[in-house]
Design a protein around this motif. Structure first.
Motif, PDB file in Angstrom:
ATOM      1  N   HIS A   1       0.697  -1.158  -0.069  1.00  0.00           N
ATOM      2  CA  HIS A   1      -0.023   0.085   0.005  1.00  0.00           C
ATOM      3  C   HIS A   1       0.981   1.110   0.126  1.00  0.00           C
ATOM      4  CE1 HIS A   1      -3.449  -2.496   1.047  1.00  0.00           C
ATOM      5  NE2 HIS A   1      -2.823  -3.209   1.925  1.00  0.00           N
ATOM      6  N   THR A   2       0.491   2.070  -0.807  1.00  0.00           N
ATOM      7  CA  THR A   2       1.204   3.607  -0.777  1.00  0.00           C
ATOM      8  C   THR A   2       0.425   4.702  -0.836  1.00  0.00           C
ATOM      9  OG1 THR A   2       3.189   2.684  -2.016  1.00  0.00           O
ATOM     10  CG2 THR A   2       3.169   4.811  -2.093  1.00  0.00           C
ATOM     11  N   PHE A   3       0.570   5.672  -0.063  1.00  0.00           N
ATOM     12  CA  PHE A   3      -0.154   7.029   0.055  1.00  0.00           C
ATOM     13  C   PHE A   3       0.977   8.026  -0.307  1.00  0.00           C
ATOM     14  CE2 PHE A   3      -3.215   9.541   2.531  1.00  0.00           C
ATOM     15  CZ  PHE A   3      -3.852  10.370   1.427  1.00  0.00           C
ATOM     16  N   ALA A   4       0.605   8.501  -1.629  1.00  0.00           N
ATOM     17  CA  ALA A   4       1.381   9.987  -1.793  1.00  0.00           C
ATOM     18  C   ALA A   4       0.556  10.977  -2.189  1.00  0.00           C
ATOM     19  CB  ALA A   4       2.210   9.489  -3.529  1.00  0.00           C
ATOM     20  N   TYR A   5       1.159  12.353  -1.601  1.00  0.00           N
ATOM     21  CA  TYR A   5       0.484  13.539  -1.978  1.00  0.00           C
ATOM     22  C   TYR A   5       0.986  13.998  -3.256  1.00  0.00           C
ATOM     23  CZ  TYR A   5      -0.976  13.770   3.033  1.00  0.00           C
ATOM     24  OH  TYR A   5      -1.624  13.759   4.102  1.00  0.00           O
ATOM     25  N   ASP A   6       1.938  13.843  -3.831  1.00  0.00           N
ATOM     26  CA  ASP A   6       2.164  14.015  -5.093  1.00  0.00           C
ATOM     27  C   ASP A   6       3.473  13.227  -5.633  1.00  0.00           C
ATOM     28  OD1 ASP A   6       4.975  15.065  -4.532  1.00  0.00           O
ATOM     29  OD2 ASP A   6       3.710  17.210  -3.947  1.00  0.00           O
ATOM     30  N   HIS A   7       3.866  13.343  -7.006  1.00  0.00           N
ATOM     31  CA  HIS A   7       4.868  12.462  -7.477  1.00  0.00           C
ATOM     32  C   HIS A   7       5.973  13.151  -7.721  1.00  0.00           C
ATOM     33  CE1 HIS A   7       2.354   8.656  -7.349  1.00  0.00           C
ATOM     34  NE2 HIS A   7       1.471   9.435  -7.875  1.00  0.00           N
ATOM     35  N   ILE A   8       6.054  14.474  -7.190  1.00  0.00           N
ATOM     36  CA  ILE A   8       7.198  15.368  -7.586  1.00  0.00           C
ATOM     37  C   ILE A   8       8.595  14.993  -6.587  1.00  0.00           C
ATOM     38  CG2 ILE A   8       7.939  17.570  -7.515  1.00  0.00           C
ATOM     39  CD1 ILE A   8       5.195  18.628  -8.390  1.00  0.00           C
ATOM     40  N   SER A   9       8.133  15.019  -5.256  1.00  0.00           N
ATOM     41  CA  SER A   9       9.049  14.689  -4.364  1.00  0.00           C
ATOM     42  C   SER A   9       8.846  13.246  -3.631  1.00  0.00           C
ATOM     43  CB  SER A   9       8.916  15.564  -3.427  1.00  0.00           C
ATOM     44  OG  SER A   9       9.800  15.204  -2.053  1.00  0.00           O
ATOM     45  N   LYS A  10       9.892  12.373  -3.642  1.00  0.00           N
ATOM     46  CA  LYS A  10       9.817  10.954  -3.030  1.00  0.00           C
ATOM     47  C   LYS A  10       9.275  11.144  -1.756  1.00  0.00           C
ATOM     48  CE  LYS A  10      12.842   8.718  -6.610  1.00  0.00           C
ATOM     49  NZ  LYS A  10      13.940   8.069  -6.564  1.00  0.00           N
ATOM     50  N   ALA A  11       9.745  12.403  -1.032  1.00  0.00           N
ATOM     51  CA  ALA A  11       9.471  12.733   0.610  1.00  0.00           C
ATOM     52  C   ALA A  11       8.131  12.561   0.811  1.00  0.00           C
ATOM     53  CB  ALA A  11      10.036  13.638   0.990  1.00  0.00           C
ATOM     54  N   ARG A  12       7.196  12.657  -0.298  1.00  0.00           N
ATOM     55  CA  ARG A  12       5.775  12.768   0.036  1.00  0.00           C
ATOM     56  C   ARG A  12       5.206  11.601  -0.518  1.00  0.00           C
ATOM     57  NH1 ARG A  12       3.684  17.866   0.596  1.00  0.00           N
ATOM     58  NH2 ARG A  12       1.683  17.764  -0.798  1.00  0.00           N
ATOM     59  N   SER A  13       5.767  10.483  -0.278  1.00  0.00           N
ATOM     60  CA  SER A  13       5.068   9.146  -0.460  1.00  0.00           C
ATOM     61  C   SER A  13       5.497   8.284   0.965  1.00  0.00           C
ATOM     62  CB  SER A  13       5.714   8.532  -1.679  1.00  0.00           C
ATOM     63  OG  SER A  13       5.160   9.123  -2.926  1.00  0.00           O
ATOM     64  N   THR A  14       4.448   7.465   1.446  1.00  0.00           N
ATOM     65  CA  THR A  14       4.745   6.646   2.597  1.00  0.00           C
ATOM     66  C   THR A  14       3.989   5.392   2.157  1.00  0.00           C
ATOM     67  OG1 THR A  14       4.609   8.378   4.052  1.00  0.00           O
ATOM     68  CG2 THR A  14       4.108   6.128   4.807  1.00  0.00           C
ATOM     69  N   SER A  15       4.984   4.345   2.183  1.00  0.00           N
ATOM     70  CA  SER A  15       4.628   2.946   1.628  1.00  0.00           C
ATOM     71  C   SER A  15       4.363   2.037   3.021  1.00  0.00           C
ATOM     72  CB  SER A  15       5.443   2.317   0.584  1.00  0.00           C
ATOM     73  OG  SER A  15       5.430   3.098  -0.389  1.00  0.00           O
ATOM     74  N   LEU A  16       3.586   1.206   2.906  1.00  0.00           N
ATOM     75  CA  LEU A  16       3.385   0.159   4.000  1.00  0.00           C
ATOM     76  C   LEU A  16       3.097  -1.469   3.297  1.00  0.00           C
ATOM     77  CD1 LEU A  16       2.630  -0.835   6.845  1.00  0.00           C
ATOM     78  CD2 LEU A  16       0.280  -0.245   6.074  1.00  0.00           C
ATOM     79  N   LEU A  17       4.052  -2.268   3.953  1.00  0.00           N
ATOM     80  CA  LEU A  17       3.941  -3.711   3.393  1.00  0.00           C
ATOM     81  C   LEU A  17       3.506  -4.547   4.403  1.00  0.00           C
ATOM     82  CD1 LEU A  17       6.092  -2.307   1.349  1.00  0.00           C
ATOM     83  CD2 LEU A  17       7.266  -4.698   1.411  1.00  0.00           C
TER      84      LEU A  17
END
Length: 337
Positions: free
Chosen positions: A162-178
């Motif tokens: 599962h991944t939640f991203a606020y945008d795809h410009i900065s990788k810091a604005r993505s959080t993933s969960l396995l």
């Protein structure tokens, strides 16, 4: 006379500043500017205090007229250093012991990857090494998370991603969960923002029987983001208001900052209890990797509601050269009863 008054005022100011730095929650200052930053790095503050004591000693020896002032100021600094060391000692300088893993136990690995920097192979290997059932990856994109899951499946440990991203410009604005497939099916709502600047991800079990899992990424308490940081902590308090919750990730906060955010005695934030606090690891820094662990800030956490018992925790220091500025942490949780 004026010089004595000035010296006395300087010592009083220094004593007040030292008291606030050592225990800001005494005044409710733990989330205010400067105090919030200083208390994050207690180890550095102790080191600075020791250096200051050496400087004061040299000044006192070189300038006899300043000896009384240096002695008084040195006493203030000494008390600050002693109190700070005692605080860290009570929190624990590291206990890596784990009980044998039971069938119902859950192992959680959390690692802020600084935008996928360690690479999928390193993340997957770290997860497989600890047999993680839950892998929380702030600053990790969906592409890397999917690759990690593929490698873990090949290693005999299949995971849902599962991944939640606020945008795809900065990788810091993505959080993933396995999540290990043995935990069952989980759903994630990505239509509503969670923490303000960087996404936190809430996974709920489809059958309603497993724990709600919150993958955390709060913003750092830099001056420009201080209000957002406080709002993030308030959101995390609400996120852990249930009876069966596991929260893990980069909180960008130490347990000092959580003072008064617990909803019952012993709780760290909301209804959750910090694993490091209960296992003697709360003084071990997880950021930055360029500093020794006892000089760093313990800002990465795994927390759980009282229905879970912590049966092991470790801050992983062997991956300091992997590319991230955070150390991974691993925690083993056992259900009570």
């Amino acid at each position: 006379m004026f010089r004595r008054v000035l010296a006395a005022a300087a010592i009083l100011i220094a004593a007040a500043a030292a008291l606030i730095a050592a225990w800001p929650q005494l005044f409710g200052f733990q989330r205010l500017p400067i105090a919030a930053q200083v208390v994050s790095l207690r180890g550095i503050a102790i080191a600075v205090g020791l250096i200051l004591l050496v400087v004061l000693l040299f000044v006192a020896l070189a300038i006899p007229a300043f000896r009384r002032f240096c002695a008084a100021l040195g006493l203030v600094v000494t008390v600050f250093v002693v109190v700070s060391v005692l605080v860290l000692a009570t929190r624990g300088f590291g206990d890596n012991s784990f009980q044998s893993k039971g069938e119902a136990d859950v192992t959680v690995l959390s690692w802020n990857t600084l935008g996928d920097e360690p690479g999928a192979a390193a993340i997957a290997q770290a997860s497989l090494d600890v047999e993680a059932d839950v892998v929380v990856l702030p600053e990790t994109t969906s592409e890397t998370a999917i690759e990690v899951a593929g490698l873990m499946k090949a290693g005999g440990h299949p995971m849902w991603v599962h991944t939640f991203a606020y945008d795809h410009i900065s990788k810091a604005r993505s959080t993933s969960l396995l999540l290990g497939v043995d935990l069952g099916d989980y759903s994630v709502d990505t239509d509503h923002r969670t923490t303000n600047v960087l996404p936190s991800l809430v996974a709920t079990p489809d059958d309603g029987t497993g724990p709600t899992i919150v993958a955390v990424h709060a913003v750092a308490p830099i001056p420009s983001e201080l209000n957002h940081w406080k709002l993030d902590l308030a959101w995390l308090k609400t996120a852990c208001s249930g009876d069966n919750v596991i929260m893990a990730g980069d909180f960008n906060s130490t347990i000092d900052h959580f003072a008064d955010l617990g909803t019952h005695e012993g709780a760290t934030i909301g209804n959750c209890i910090d694993a490091a606090t209960t296992t003697g690891n709360a003084a071990v820094g997880t950021w930055p990797t360029m500093l020794p662990p006892l000089l760093g800030a313990p800002i990465d956490h795994v927390m759980a509601t009282p229905g879970w018992h912590v049966t092991g925790m470790r801050v992983i220091g062997s991956l300091d050269g992997a590319g991230s500025d955070h150390r991974p942490i691993v925690v083993q949780l056992s259900p009570r009863g």
